[in-house]
Design an enzyme around this catalytic site. Structure first.
Site, PDB file in Angstrom:
ATOM      1  N   ASN A   7       0.856  -1.185   0.000  1.00  0.00           N
ATOM      2  CA  ASN A   7       0.000   0.000   0.000  1.00  0.00           C
ATOM      3  C   ASN A   7       0.899   1.245   0.000  1.00  0.00           C
ATOM      4  O   ASN A   7       1.696   1.427   0.928  1.00  0.00           O
ATOM      5  CB  ASN A   7      -0.906  -0.043   1.243  1.00  0.00           C
ATOM      6  CG  ASN A   7      -1.821   1.155   1.331  1.00  0.00           C
ATOM      7  OD1 ASN A   7      -1.399   2.280   1.088  1.00  0.00           O
ATOM      8  ND2 ASN A   7      -3.068   0.939   1.695  1.00  0.00           N
ATOM      9  N   HIS A  10       1.102   6.154   1.947  1.00  0.00           N
ATOM     10  CA  HIS A  10       1.882   7.080   2.776  1.00  0.00           C
ATOM     11  C   HIS A  10       3.080   7.685   2.057  1.00  0.00           C
ATOM     12  O   HIS A  10       3.678   8.645   2.559  1.00  0.00           O
ATOM     13  CB  HIS A  10       2.247   6.421   4.108  1.00  0.00           C
ATOM     14  CG  HIS A  10       1.008   6.151   4.909  1.00  0.00           C
ATOM     15  ND1 HIS A  10       0.112   7.151   5.218  1.00  0.00           N
ATOM     16  CD2 HIS A  10       0.478   5.006   5.396  1.00  0.00           C
ATOM     17  CE1 HIS A  10      -0.912   6.631   5.878  1.00  0.00           C
ATOM     18  NE2 HIS A  10      -0.710   5.327   5.997  1.00  0.00           N
ATOM     19  N   HIS A  43      -5.484   3.831  -1.715  1.00  0.00           N
ATOM     20  CA  HIS A  43      -6.806   4.215  -1.215  1.00  0.00           C
ATOM     21  C   HIS A  43      -7.119   5.638  -1.680  1.00  0.00           C
ATOM     22  O   HIS A  43      -6.469   6.591  -1.250  1.00  0.00           O
ATOM     23  CB  HIS A  43      -6.786   4.131   0.325  1.00  0.00           C
ATOM     24  CG  HIS A  43      -8.109   4.371   0.978  1.00  0.00           C
ATOM     25  ND1 HIS A  43      -8.311   4.181   2.328  1.00  0.00           N
ATOM     26  CD2 HIS A  43      -9.304   4.782   0.497  1.00  0.00           C
ATOM     27  CE1 HIS A  43      -9.565   4.463   2.633  1.00  0.00           C
ATOM     28  NE2 HIS A  43     -10.180   4.837   1.541  1.00  0.00           N
ATOM     29  N   ARG A  45      -9.242   8.330  -1.050  1.00  0.00           N
ATOM     30  CA  ARG A  45     -10.209   8.762  -0.038  1.00  0.00           C
ATOM     31  C   ARG A  45     -11.026   9.933  -0.566  1.00  0.00           C
ATOM     32  O   ARG A  45     -10.560  10.715  -1.399  1.00  0.00           O
ATOM     33  CB  ARG A  45      -9.474   9.178   1.249  1.00  0.00           C
ATOM     34  CG  ARG A  45      -8.756   8.036   1.944  1.00  0.00           C
ATOM     35  CD  ARG A  45      -8.183   8.507   3.277  1.00  0.00           C
ATOM     36  NE  ARG A  45      -9.225   8.719   4.248  1.00  0.00           N
ATOM     37  CZ  ARG A  45      -9.515   7.892   5.258  1.00  0.00           C
ATOM     38  NH1 ARG A  45      -8.797   6.804   5.452  1.00  0.00           N
ATOM     39  NH2 ARG A  45     -10.484   8.152   6.079  1.00  0.00           N
ATOM     40  N   ARG A  49      -6.781  13.016   0.974  1.00  0.00           N
ATOM     41  CA  ARG A  49      -5.707  13.441   1.871  1.00  0.00           C
ATOM     42  C   ARG A  49      -4.335  12.917   1.440  1.00  0.00           C
ATOM     43  O   ARG A  49      -3.320  13.485   1.801  1.00  0.00           O
ATOM     44  CB  ARG A  49      -6.000  13.047   3.320  1.00  0.00           C
ATOM     45  CG  ARG A  49      -5.915  11.579   3.570  1.00  0.00           C
ATOM     46  CD  ARG A  49      -6.044  11.256   5.038  1.00  0.00           C
ATOM     47  NE  ARG A  49      -7.387  11.528   5.529  1.00  0.00           N
ATOM     48  CZ  ARG A  49      -7.873  10.972   6.644  1.00  0.00           C
ATOM     49  NH1 ARG A  49      -7.111  10.162   7.362  1.00  0.00           N
ATOM     50  NH2 ARG A  49      -9.090  11.212   7.025  1.00  0.00           N
ATOM     51  N   GLU A  70      -8.493   0.719  -3.010  1.00  0.00           N
ATOM     52  CA  GLU A  70      -9.302   0.778  -1.773  1.00  0.00           C
ATOM     53  C   GLU A  70     -10.196   1.988  -1.867  1.00  0.00           C
ATOM     54  O   GLU A  70      -9.740   3.076  -2.241  1.00  0.00           O
ATOM     55  CB  GLU A  70      -8.373   0.977  -0.578  1.00  0.00           C
ATOM     56  CG  GLU A  70      -8.074  -0.239   0.195  1.00  0.00           C
ATOM     57  CD  GLU A  70      -7.207   0.138   1.368  1.00  0.00           C
ATOM     58  OE1 GLU A  70      -7.521   1.109   2.079  1.00  0.00           O
ATOM     59  OE2 GLU A  70      -6.199  -0.537   1.552  1.00  0.00           O
ATOM     60  N   THR A 101      -8.311   3.825   8.306  1.00  0.00           N
ATOM     61  CA  THR A 101      -9.552   3.054   8.372  1.00  0.00           C
ATOM     62  C   THR A 101      -9.651   2.382   9.743  1.00  0.00           C
ATOM     63  O   THR A 101      -8.740   1.681  10.145  1.00  0.00           O
ATOM     64  CB  THR A 101      -9.558   1.969   7.272  1.00  0.00           C
ATOM     65  OG1 THR A 101      -9.052   2.551   6.075  1.00  0.00           O
ATOM     66  CG2 THR A 101     -10.941   1.435   7.042  1.00  0.00           C
ATOM     67  N   GLU A 151     -11.302  -8.953   2.876  1.00  0.00           N
ATOM     68  CA  GLU A 151     -10.026  -8.647   3.522  1.00  0.00           C
ATOM     69  C   GLU A 151     -10.303  -8.572   5.010  1.00  0.00           C
ATOM     70  O   GLU A 151     -11.105  -7.746   5.454  1.00  0.00           O
ATOM     71  CB  GLU A 151      -9.434  -7.327   3.010  1.00  0.00           C
ATOM     72  CG  GLU A 151      -8.111  -7.013   3.711  1.00  0.00           C
ATOM     73  CD  GLU A 151      -7.388  -5.799   3.138  1.00  0.00           C
ATOM     74  OE1 GLU A 151      -7.508  -5.535   1.923  1.00  0.00           O
ATOM     75  OE2 GLU A 151      -6.708  -5.117   3.916  1.00  0.00           O
ATOM     76  N   HIS A 190      -3.965  -4.381   7.723  1.00  0.00           N
ATOM     77  CA  HIS A 190      -4.109  -3.266   8.656  1.00  0.00           C
ATOM     78  C   HIS A 190      -3.243  -3.501   9.887  1.00  0.00           C
ATOM     79  O   HIS A 190      -3.435  -4.475  10.601  1.00  0.00           O
ATOM     80  CB  HIS A 190      -5.558  -3.028   9.104  1.00  0.00           C
ATOM     81  CG  HIS A 190      -5.825  -1.578   9.347  1.00  0.00           C
ATOM     82  ND1 HIS A 190      -5.403  -0.940  10.467  1.00  0.00           N
ATOM     83  CD2 HIS A 190      -6.403  -0.627   8.582  1.00  0.00           C
ATOM     84  CE1 HIS A 190      -5.732   0.330  10.394  1.00  0.00           C
ATOM     85  NE2 HIS A 190      -6.337   0.554   9.244  1.00  0.00           N
TER      86      HIS A 190
HETATM   87  N1  PXP Z   1      -6.051  -2.747   4.279  1.00  0.00           N
HETATM   88  C1  PXP Z   1      -6.991  -1.775   4.388  1.00  0.00           C
HETATM   89  C2  PXP Z   1      -8.382  -2.096   4.009  1.00  0.00           C
HETATM   90  C3  PXP Z   1      -6.643  -0.493   4.828  1.00  0.00           C
HETATM   91  O1  PXP Z   1      -7.594   0.464   4.919  1.00  0.00           O
HETATM   92  C4  PXP Z   1      -5.299  -0.206   5.118  1.00  0.00           C
HETATM   93  C5  PXP Z   1      -4.910   1.187   5.522  1.00  0.00           C
HETATM   94  O2  PXP Z   1      -4.993   2.011   4.421  1.00  0.00           O
HETATM   95  C6  PXP Z   1      -4.361  -1.242   4.977  1.00  0.00           C
HETATM   96  C7  PXP Z   1      -4.772  -2.514   4.578  1.00  0.00           C
HETATM   97  C8  PXP Z   1      -2.913  -1.032   5.265  1.00  0.00           C
HETATM   98  O3  PXP Z   1      -2.766  -0.791   6.619  1.00  0.00           O
HETATM   99  P1  PXP Z   1      -1.362  -0.345   7.199  1.00  0.00           P
HETATM  100  O4  PXP Z   1      -1.010   0.954   6.558  1.00  0.00           O
HETATM  101  O5  PXP Z   1      -1.603  -0.262   8.664  1.00  0.00           O
HETATM  102  O6  PXP Z   1      -0.387  -1.439   6.812  1.00  0.00           O
END
Ligand code: PXP
Length: 236
Positions: A7, A10, A43, A45, A49, A70, A101, A151, A190
């Site tokens: 992901n 960030h 994601h 959003r 952001r 996402e 999330t 998921e 997550h």
């Molecule tokens: N899966 C989902 C559905 C999420 O919303 C997120 C956060 O964006 C992640 C995975 C990844 O989570 P993390 O950044 O804590 O690894």
């Protein structure tokens, strides 16, 4: 063996901190793929952001593994998803005040509504995954919506300590078993990091882990290539 979806939200968070072009999440996605990532997750959003519309369109053109978008199931974002045609969408609940999330989608009681939302994805050959808490009732409800994937929210496991963490791991195991019996493909994510990931990766039936923050955090110190390879070494 579970596969790794990186992901890259960030990377975009750092870019948005200054409102410029760097660092580019699309370039980060390419580097993650070169390091061995099996998929890229982003994601979009509602408040934009971190990931921007431009990122999603460029990711669709550039990603050569699988793009997992996402998103909250709002009319605006559904329209974009159907235009972009990612490999998969993962539906998540979204609150403006949250940092990330917070919980899974409450599917139970909303099966019919979700079924309708899923129709536009199905008609466009986009796979749908529902981000849900590892509760048996939610899993049974998810299996009635037409979604092929879920998921499992691993945040409760990631935040727990000692025996409570062991219990949360059991909850994830039971949830995975029930979901696979119902014919659902199981992803998880997550809060997973370099210390807690192995136990989840070892759950029989978990196919893909979506991991963002811990990889980008490590990447800021040792580089993205090393951070992705380190994670792959722990889940493989
Ligand atoms: N899966 C989902 C559905 C999420 O919303 C997120 C956060 O964006 C992640 C995975 C990844 O989570 P993390 O950044 O804590 O690894």
């Amino acid at each position: 063996m579970a596969t790794l979806g990186v992901n890259i939200d960030h990377i975009a968070t750092i870019r948005q901190a200054r409102g410029g072009k760097d660092p580019d999440p699309v370039l980060a996605a390419m580097m993650a793929e070169l390091a061995g990532a099996h998929g890229i997750t982003a994601h979009l959003r509602e408040d934009r952001r971190h990931i921007q519309d431009r990122d999603i369109y460029l990711l669709k053109q550039s990603v050569s593994t699988r793009l997992n978008l996402e998103m909250a199931a709002t009319a605006e974002i559904v329209k974009i998803a159907v235009d972009v045609l990612p490999f998969m969408v993962t539906l998540v609940p979204e609150k403006r005040e949250e940092r990330t999330t917070e919980g899974g989608i409450p599917v139970q009681g909303k099966e019919r509504d979700l079924e309708k939302t899923l129709e536009s994805f199905r008609n466009n050959n986009i796979l749908v995954s529902l981000f849900i808490d590892p509760d048996i009732s939610q899993i049974k409800a998810a299996s009635k919506t037409g979604a092929t994937h879920i998921e499992l929210h691993t945040g409760y496991y990631a935040n727990a300590k000692g025996q409570a963490q062991f219990d949360e791991l059991e909850r994830l195991r039971d949830a995975t078993m029930v979901a696979t019996k119902l014919g659902l493909h199981v992803n998880a994510g997550h809060g997973l990091d370099y210390r807690n990931v192995a136990a989840v990766a070892n759950i029989d039936g978990v196919e893909e882990l979506n991991i963002g923050h811990s990889i980008v955090a490590r990447a800021s110190l040792v580089g993205l290539d090393t951070a992705v390879r380190d994670m792959l070494g722990l889940i493989g």
